[in-house]
Design a protein around this motif. Structure first.
Motif, PDB file in Angstrom:
ATOM      1  N   ALA A 621       5.107 -24.389  -4.282  1.00 52.33           N
ATOM      2  CA  ALA A 621       5.805 -25.625  -3.921  1.00 52.33           C
ATOM      3  C   ALA A 621       6.100 -25.683  -2.428  1.00 52.33           C
ATOM      4  CB  ALA A 621       7.099 -25.759  -4.718  1.00 52.33           C
ATOM      5  N   ASP A 622       5.554 -24.740  -1.671  1.00 55.57           N
ATOM      6  CA  ASP A 622       5.716 -24.675  -0.219  1.00 55.57           C
ATOM      7  C   ASP A 622       7.145 -24.349   0.200  1.00 55.57           C
ATOM      8  OD1 ASP A 622       4.196 -24.677   2.104  1.00 55.57           O
ATOM      9  OD2 ASP A 622       4.941 -26.632   2.714  1.00 55.57           O
ATOM     10  N   LYS A 623       7.912 -23.787  -0.687  1.00 55.10           N
ATOM     11  CA  LYS A 623       9.237 -23.303  -0.327  1.00 55.10           C
ATOM     12  C   LYS A 623       9.084 -21.941   0.327  1.00 55.10           C
ATOM     13  CE  LYS A 623      13.836 -22.356  -2.220  1.00 55.10           C
ATOM     14  NZ  LYS A 623      14.667 -22.296  -3.463  1.00 55.10           N
ATOM     15  N   LYS A 624       9.834 -21.700   1.411  1.00 52.20           N
ATOM     16  CA  LYS A 624       9.634 -20.498   2.216  1.00 52.20           C
ATOM     17  C   LYS A 624      10.868 -19.605   2.181  1.00 52.20           C
ATOM     18  CE  LYS A 624       6.635 -22.946   5.516  1.00 52.20           C
ATOM     19  NZ  LYS A 624       6.730 -24.249   4.870  1.00 52.20           N
ATOM     20  N   LYS A 625      10.590 -18.311   2.227  1.00 58.59           N
ATOM     21  CA  LYS A 625      11.622 -17.296   2.410  1.00 58.59           C
ATOM     22  C   LYS A 625      11.102 -16.292   3.441  1.00 58.59           C
ATOM     23  CE  LYS A 625      13.567 -17.521  -2.285  1.00 58.59           C
ATOM     24  NZ  LYS A 625      13.867 -16.728  -3.509  1.00 58.59           N
ATOM     25  N   TYR A 626      12.035 -15.592   4.104  1.00 59.27           N
ATOM     26  CA  TYR A 626      11.641 -14.685   5.178  1.00 59.27           C
ATOM     27  C   TYR A 626      12.183 -13.289   4.914  1.00 59.27           C
ATOM     28  CZ  TYR A 626      10.227 -18.853   7.708  1.00 59.27           C
ATOM     29  OH  TYR A 626       9.595 -20.003   8.084  1.00 59.27           O
ATOM     30  N   ASN A 638       6.523 -15.041  -7.390  1.00 58.13           N
ATOM     31  CA  ASN A 638       6.147 -16.435  -7.175  1.00 58.13           C
ATOM     32  C   ASN A 638       6.176 -16.820  -5.694  1.00 58.13           C
ATOM     33  OD1 ASN A 638       8.928 -16.085  -7.264  1.00 58.13           O
ATOM     34  ND2 ASN A 638       9.310 -18.198  -7.825  1.00 58.13           N
ATOM     35  N   PHE A 639       6.641 -15.908  -4.820  1.00 57.23           N
ATOM     36  CA  PHE A 639       6.568 -16.088  -3.368  1.00 57.23           C
ATOM     37  C   PHE A 639       5.568 -15.078  -2.811  1.00 57.23           C
ATOM     38  CE2 PHE A 639      10.393 -18.352  -4.225  1.00 57.23           C
ATOM     39  CZ  PHE A 639      10.539 -19.262  -3.200  1.00 57.23           C
ATOM     40  N   ASN A 640       4.346 -15.135  -3.313  1.00 55.94           N
ATOM     41  CA  ASN A 640       3.369 -14.096  -2.996  1.00 55.94           C
ATOM     42  C   ASN A 640       2.306 -14.539  -1.999  1.00 55.94           C
ATOM     43  OD1 ASN A 640       2.139 -15.853  -4.741  1.00 55.94           O
ATOM     44  ND2 ASN A 640       1.200 -14.292  -6.028  1.00 55.94           N
ATOM     45  N   THR A 641       2.505 -15.656  -1.301  1.00 55.63           N
ATOM     46  CA  THR A 641       1.677 -16.009  -0.148  1.00 55.63           C
ATOM     47  C   THR A 641       2.436 -15.557   1.091  1.00 55.63           C
ATOM     48  OG1 THR A 641       0.578 -17.856  -1.233  1.00 55.63           O
ATOM     49  CG2 THR A 641       0.639 -17.879   1.160  1.00 55.63           C
TER      50      THR A 641
END
Length: 915
Positions: A621-626, A638-641
């Protein structure tokens, strides 16, 4: 004049320049804070889109900026981006009215923000104001103290947050002090906009170098700095940048005449590698100082493209596409040397090369071979009849010849007889000629391949011609360049080297040179120097190397990638003498002087290691975390890009590329690339190690920087999930066990119930039989009593009738005795007891319930109720109770009243409801 220039054109003013410890450059710009990491430009917009007029860099994490009625700090977050926090927001509007912040200085634990009306001091907690009665011009930091000019007034010194007037500075009230720089150990240079430059020794002011002061007055001095080379740089409003020595002598002038896109210089900054950045009224200029190299460039193209040069008779001759220019030896040292170039009449046209033979200067020209005399007269040297590319000397059959590469084949000139030999067999443009150790003549075609030729003994023609390259089907590159090493010919094509094997009579790869240049791409030309030393010209630099046929090594390297505008397809370096070489450019030339520095470059030095700036993870969904780059990270499944951003100090200046590798994904290092980030999409769960390093143009690598991170498994692969699975499996097994147990219990219960049902059916049958038996007994008993009573009544009637007809005293005792006996049997209590006993066996709670509901009932009433319960008729009740029918009717009436029944309610039906 050791500089090489590159500019970045933009339509915006650049007011201030800074750099952090990681080499990132910052520019205060009309449209915000510009950030340049060596690969990518980033614009950080200042609130309200105002101009960033001043900047100060504390670290890579914190930058301060000043704008119109606004100043604050930028702090870098986990994403690697700068986030702004206003420091002026807590101040009143009246304190910032119409104020621009022109200078910011960091000193210890305090930051100074200076506007024309005030100085604000920030101690990283609070901001306080240091007002002035008449305002300020520009705050300058010199050594460890601050100096500032009062608006239209004298100089002030800021000490312990208090302003002190500097004695003797009142004369400056008629000008603006733009520059204050250290001079020597204790003195100061005071640069003004309209009164020149003064030297202040702490007591008095005096004019410093009047010629320079007059020049600065006319050009309007605007900014300046003291470089690490010990020279002063002054930026002007009208005429670019002037560089002077400590005596005030101009040693360099950088302006729009030689490369700046405009002459208005707003700021100057020296970076970590001692190169110069200039913020201009329109754009940014980068000025690279290169050891041993002087730059003479003409962006206006007045001299044309330079093809060759030679030093002869104390003059420097420059061959261009416009003709031959010359420069006197003493004029080369001037900052505006190119303006002193003079065209030699008669040489107009394309000049290809020069050659000095027997103290005669020959010019290879598109109009033939020309000779230039010491008096600069020009004449045709020989009757060539075509244009000449190159002239060289060679020995054939023990005689000395001049070898000419011409537009039409080659020419040989006997130096003794001056006879010109022409060859009709090869009528093609020839760029170069070489003679190898066995007498082969090698001819380089101007556009394709080379020829190996054997001459006839009488030089009447070619005995044999062999063609290499140029789609000849021999597997060699199409275009080949020619040079000679120790009598042997070496060919260059497509960045690979080849050698002629005279034993096998074929062309073979030159592994020694290929290995030497394995990490260097786009080699365009090889130029011999002397004693097995050569120049190699690349796309982004020049290399000096040695090669004796057995060993090859790079001796020197100069990164000039920013604007090494070599003449395409005719790249050349002219060796002038033992210490000077001239690099030909399409807009001027560079002079290499190996005597200018005794230090040899460390070509094997590893470049600076990179930094990992940020690690971004993203979902579909193009939501980003750092993630934090300073410690091992974990990315949700699910944040594997994952996108990793990196940078290296001075990557732009040092021409660094990046190589990366992700363990378990990339099998090997990537090719060197000018990038600052890499992305990996939809990584599966597991542990990963990302490696990144920098590589320079020589193939040297930095230390590897690594980042460890994990892509967590999906929730259904976690330990908690497994525990849940185990629990679920246990529950399922337990449920199955319960179901099986329930099934077997049901089967068992069914069997029990079947047995019980069978037993109950048998018992029910038995009970039914018992009930029927009791009913039968009750009915029998009731019928018996009734019949008995009826029979007795009938007998009594017969006896009474007989006695009435035969009344006598003899029969009277018998009559009385029989009548008593009948009466006794008719009204016996034992019959009732037997009846009631049988009745209660079938209707056990009948009398109890009646007594509870209607305690006023008598025994006679209860007997009548029992008869009514059995649904006996009135006649039968009368017979059973030995009453008359009327007496039974009366008893029924009295019973209805006692039971309080409605007239419509049937008495028999009422008793059926009572068990």
């Amino acid at each position: 004049m050791n500089i090489y220039r590159e500019t970045y054109h933009a339509d915006n003013k650049n007011w201030a320049v800074g750099q952090d410890e990681r080499g990132v450059m910052y520019f205060g710009n009309d449209i915000g804070l510009l950030e340049f990491d060596g690969v990518e430009w980033t614009l950080n917009s200042v609130p309200n889109s105002v101009t960033a007029r001043s900047i100060a860099v504390l670290s890579h994490q914190t930058v301060f900026t000043g704008s119109y009625e606004e100043f604050g700090r930028w702090d870098r977050d986990l994403s690697g981006k700068l986030a702004y926090t206003s420091l002026s927001a807590s101040l009143g509007e009246n304190e910032l009215r119409n104020d621009d912040f022109w200078k910011i200085w960091i000193a210890g634990d305090q930051v100074y923000f200076q506007s024309f009306s005030s100085i604000f001091i920030y101690d990283y907690h609070t901001v306080r104001r240091l007002p002035a009665e008449h305002g300020f011009l520009f705050l300058s930091k010199v050594r460890d103290e601050f100096l500032v000019q009062q608006m239209a007034g004298s100089l002030l010194r800021l000490r312990e947050n208090r302003l002190e007037k500097i004695g003797g500075s009142d004369f400056l009230k008629n000008t603006d002090v733009r520059v204050i720089l250290p001079y020597g150990e204790k003195d100061y240079l005071i640069g003004t906009s309209t009164m020149g430059i003064y030297l202040y020794d702490g007591q008095t002011f005096r004019d410093w170098q009047p010629p320079l002061s007059r020049l600065m007055k006319s050009k309007e001095l605007n900014c300046g700095l003291l470089s690490s080379r010990g020279t002063y740089l002054f930026g002007t409003i009208l005429d670019g940048i002037y560089e002077t020595d400590t005596r005030g002598q101009i040693i360099n002038h950088i302006s729009s005449e030689n490369y700046l896109q405009n002459n208005t210089v707003l700021s100057l900054y020296e970076d970590q590698l001692n190169h110069l950045w200039a913020g201009l009224d329109r754009g940014i200029a980068f000025i690279q100082y290169v050891d041993k190299i002087d730059s003479y460039t003409d962006p206006g193209g007045k001299t044309g493209a330079v093809y060759s040069a030679v030093e002869w008779n104390n003059r420097l001759f420059i061959g261009t596409n416009q003709g031959v220019f010359f420069l006197e030896k003493e004029e080369r040292k001037k900052a505006d040397a190119l303006s002193h170039l003079k065209l030699i009449d008669g040489t107009q046209g394309q000049v290809w090369s020069f050659q000095v033979v027997d103290d005669k200067l020959y010019c290879c020209h598109n109009k033939g071979l020309k000779e230039i005399g010491k008096d600069l007269n020009v004449k045709d040297a020989f009757s060539i009849g075509t244009g000449v590319y190159k002239l060289s000397e060679g020995r054939i059959r023990n005689r000395d010849y001049l070898l000419l590469s011409t537009y039409q084949s080659i020419r040989l000139i006997d130096k003794q007889t001056r006879r010109v030999y022409t060859f009709e067999q090869l009528q093609e443009p020839v760029k170069d000629i070489e003679i190898d150790h066995i007498g082969n003549i090698w001819i380089e075609h101007f556009n394709r391949g080379v020829y190996r030729c054997k001459l006839e003994d009488d030089l009447s023609g070619f005995r044999s011609i062999t063609y290499y390259g140029g789609n000849s089907g021999d597997g060699l590159p199409y275009k080949l360049k020619l040079f000679k090493v120790g009598g042997r010919v070496v060919l260059l094509g497509d960045n690979h080297f080849y050698t002629y094997d005279d034993i096998k009579n074929n062309i073979i790869p030159n592994a020694i040179l290929d290995t030497c240049f394995v990490n260097i791409r786009h080699i365009r030309q090889i130029v011999p120097i002397r004693d097995n030393r050569f120049w190699a010209l690349g796309r982004s630099g020049i290399y000096q190397f040695s090669y004796d046929g057995y060993e090859a090594s790079i001796l020197d390297y100069y990164n000039l990638r920013m604007n090494l505008s070599l003449v395409y397809n005719y790249e050349n370096i002219s060796v002038l003498n033992d210490s000077l070489s001239l690099v030909c450019l399409d807009n001027g030339f560079l002079l290499y002087n190996h005597k200018q520095s005794d230090s040899a470059p460390d070509i094997a030095k590893a470049p600076d290691a990179p930094f990992i700036e940020s690690i971004q993870t993203k979902n579909v969904a193009d939501k980003k975390k750092y993630l934090d780059p300073l410690r091992q990270g974990e990315a949700a499944y699910n944040f594997n890009t994952v996108t990793l951003r990196f940078l290296a100090a001075n990557s732009f200046v040092s021409d660094l590329s990046f190589q990366y590798k992700l363990e378990n994904v990339d099998s090997d290092w990537s090719l060197p690339q000018k990038i600052n980030q890499v992305s990996y999409a939809r990584l599966p769960q597991g542990a990963y190690v990302f490696h990144v390093r920098t590589a320079d143009s020589l193939g040297n690598h930095s230390k590897t920087v690594s980042f460890h991170f994990n892509v967590l498994p999906p929730w259904y692969y976690t330990y908690w999930a497994y525990m849940l699975y185990i629990l679920a499996a246990f529950l399922i097994c337990y449920m199955i066990w319960l179901l099986i147990l329930k099934r077997y219990r049901n089967i068992h219960l069914q069997k029990i119930r079947a047995r019980e049902a069978k037993r109950l059916r048998a018992l029910a049958g038995k009970l039914q039989n018992e009930v029927e038996r009791k009913n039968a007994e009750l009915l029998t008993q009731t019928s018996f009593i009734i019949q008995k009573n009826e029979l007795i009544l009938k007998i009594k009637g017969v006896v009474d009738e007989f006695y009435a007809q035969n009344r006598s005293k003899v029969l009277e005792p018998l009559y009385r005795k029989i009548n008593m006996l009948l009466q006794n049997n008719l009204d016996t209590e034992e019959d009732w007891k037997t009846f009631l006993f049988k009745f209660q066996e079938k209707h056990t709670g009948f009398f109890k319930e009646l007594k509870q509901r209607y305690p006023q009932l008598t025994n006679s009433d209860l007997r009548l109720c029992a008869c009514l319960k059995l649904n006996l008729e009135t006649k039968e009740i009368a017979s059973l109770m030995n009453l008359s029918i009327r007496a039974v009717e009366n008893s029924r009436y009295r019973l209805r009243k006692r039971l309080k029944l409605q007239p419509s309610q049937n008495l028999n039906d009422f008793f059926l409801t009572i068990d």
